[in-house]
Design an enzyme around this catalytic site. Structure first.
Site, mmCIF file in Angstrom:
data_model
loop_
_atom_site.group_PDB
_atom_site.id
_atom_site.type_symbol
_atom_site.label_atom_id
_atom_site.label_comp_id
_atom_site.label_asym_id
_atom_site.label_seq_id
_atom_site.Cartn_x
_atom_site.Cartn_y
_atom_site.Cartn_z
ATOM 1 N N LYS A 1 1.055 -1.221 -0.060
ATOM 2 C CA LYS A 1 0.226 -0.206 0.328
ATOM 3 C C LYS A 1 0.689 1.536 0.068
ATOM 4 C CE LYS A 1 -4.357 -1.989 2.477
ATOM 5 N NZ LYS A 1 -4.831 -2.940 3.149
ATOM 6 N N GLN B 1 -4.482 -1.073 9.393
ATOM 7 C CA GLN B 1 -4.536 -2.918 8.878
ATOM 8 C C GLN B 1 -5.272 -3.996 10.514
ATOM 9 O OE1 GLN B 1 -3.400 -3.478 5.967
ATOM 10 N NE2 GLN B 1 -4.040 -5.446 6.326
ATOM 11 N N ASP C 1 -11.345 2.617 3.977
ATOM 12 C CA ASP C 1 -11.111 1.018 3.721
ATOM 13 C C ASP C 1 -13.654 0.848 3.513
ATOM 14 O OD1 ASP C 1 -9.886 -0.590 3.444
ATOM 15 O OD2 ASP C 1 -9.237 -0.649 6.160
#
Ligand code: NAP
Length: 306
Positions: A52, A96, A119
């Site tokens: 990422k 994460q 997200d």
């Protein structure tokens, strides 16, 4: 032969389209900013986060990663998120998963400002998804729809079956398909006659985390099959079960001692489907592309550019 839906190609297209938008933001005031919180030392998470950060660097997005220790408490992570919420140079915050077991993951995800929730997991954004209102969508489901559209696969009026009902894949992809006017059935571990239900699908999405479970018995000839699963096979017996008749795959297994396989049987789908996403190289690459897209969109909204 079935058409292969190439996730790497679609990812490259999406990233190329984002480049001028990132440049315009940088010229306007500052580049978009993404913060990634990686708590503990889960090796798979470390690889995902590295990828990422690299994607950000390639696009010109400012990124930083916070790496609290494995012992971090819920309160410590809440504080870290609170600081990031207040930062003017950070447009997107990604925590994460999975978090260390002592951390209350739901509280952490709820603490992220909905406008910075790249997200799409915050309940406000889940609500926006349900109501089909603007807002960040979960990256993997959004990537699946993007890929189907860019390949010109018709969704309106067609039967879609989603196997898996998780909050991060199954439910959001089912809602996105519904908003595209597909007739959607969501299946799970208690669904009776799963092969029969799956065979009704024009579009079949497999997201169970069960290696090669979707065999030819589940696939309507000519269907479009989207394989979300990512499973690493380390047992020779399992590899032989799946890849009997594919000496190149067995050779790859012997060389590395493991091989990646999706939730769909890779040999069966190639023979029966009309189009399908391979593993690797199908859905996987789109997840990061959509994360970048959500980050750029969040920065544009903050800058008043959209
Ligand atoms: P998850 O949270 O474990 O959910 C799995 C779902 O599959 C559950 O709803 C479960 O049903 C259902 N299921 C499990 N076994 C089943 C069976 N035998 N028959 C029918 N349904 C069954 O998994 P997830 O997070 O959604 O991930 C699914 C897969 O996608 C995993 O392989 C994951 O690694 C992969 N993934 C890939 C990406 C990507 O970027 N490509 C992103 C996210 C996830 P119940 O609800 O009844 O238990």
């Amino acid at each position: 032969m079935a058409q292969i839906l190439d996730g790497n190609r679609i990812r490259d297209e999406i990233l190329a389209e984002l480049k001028p938008r990132v440049a315009a933001l940088a010229a306007n005031e500052r580049p978009p900013g993404l913060a990634v919180v990686l708590a503990g030392n889960n090796p798979a998470s470390e690889i995902y986060v590295r990828n990422k950060i690299k994607a950000c660097r390639d696009l010109g997005i400012y990124s930083e990663s916070l790496t609290p220790p494995e012992s971090a408490s819920t309160e410590e992570l809440l504080q870290a998120v609170d600081c990031l919420n207040k930062r003017a140079d950070i447009d997107g915050i990604l925590v994460q998963l999975p978090l260390p077991p002592q951390v209350d993951s739901k509280r952490i995800l709820m603490a992220i400002a909905p406008t910075k929730d790249v997200d799409g997991f915050h309940p406000c954004n889940v609500g926006n998804l349900v109501a089909n209102l603007p807002g960040p969508r979960a990256c993997t489901p959004a990537g699946i729809i993007e890929m189907l559209k860019r390949y010109g696969i018709r969704l309106a009026g067609r039967r879609a079956v989603v196997v898996g009902r998780s909050d991060i894949v199954g439910k959001p992809v089912a809602l996105l398909l519904l908003h595209e006017h597909a007739t959607v059935t969501v299946c799970h571990s208690k669904t009776p006659d799963l092969p029969g239900v799956c065979r009704e699908a024009d579009i079949l999405v497999a997201a169970m985390g069960r290696p090669a479970m979707i065999t030819r018995a589940y696939i309507q000839p000519g269907a479009t099959v989207v394989d979300v699963g990512i499973n690493r096979i380390e047992s020779r017996a399992e590899a032989e079960r799946i890849f009997a008749g594919a000496p190149d795959k067995m050779a790859a297994f012997e060389k590395k001692g493991s091989i990646l396989v999706g939730d769909v049987h890779p040999l069966d789908v190639a023979e029966v489907a009309g189009a399908y996403t391979p593993v690797p190289g199908g859905v996987g690459p789109l997840t990061i592309a959509m994360l970048m897209s959500n980050t750029v969109a969040a920065a544009e909204r903050r800058a008043g550019l959209c």
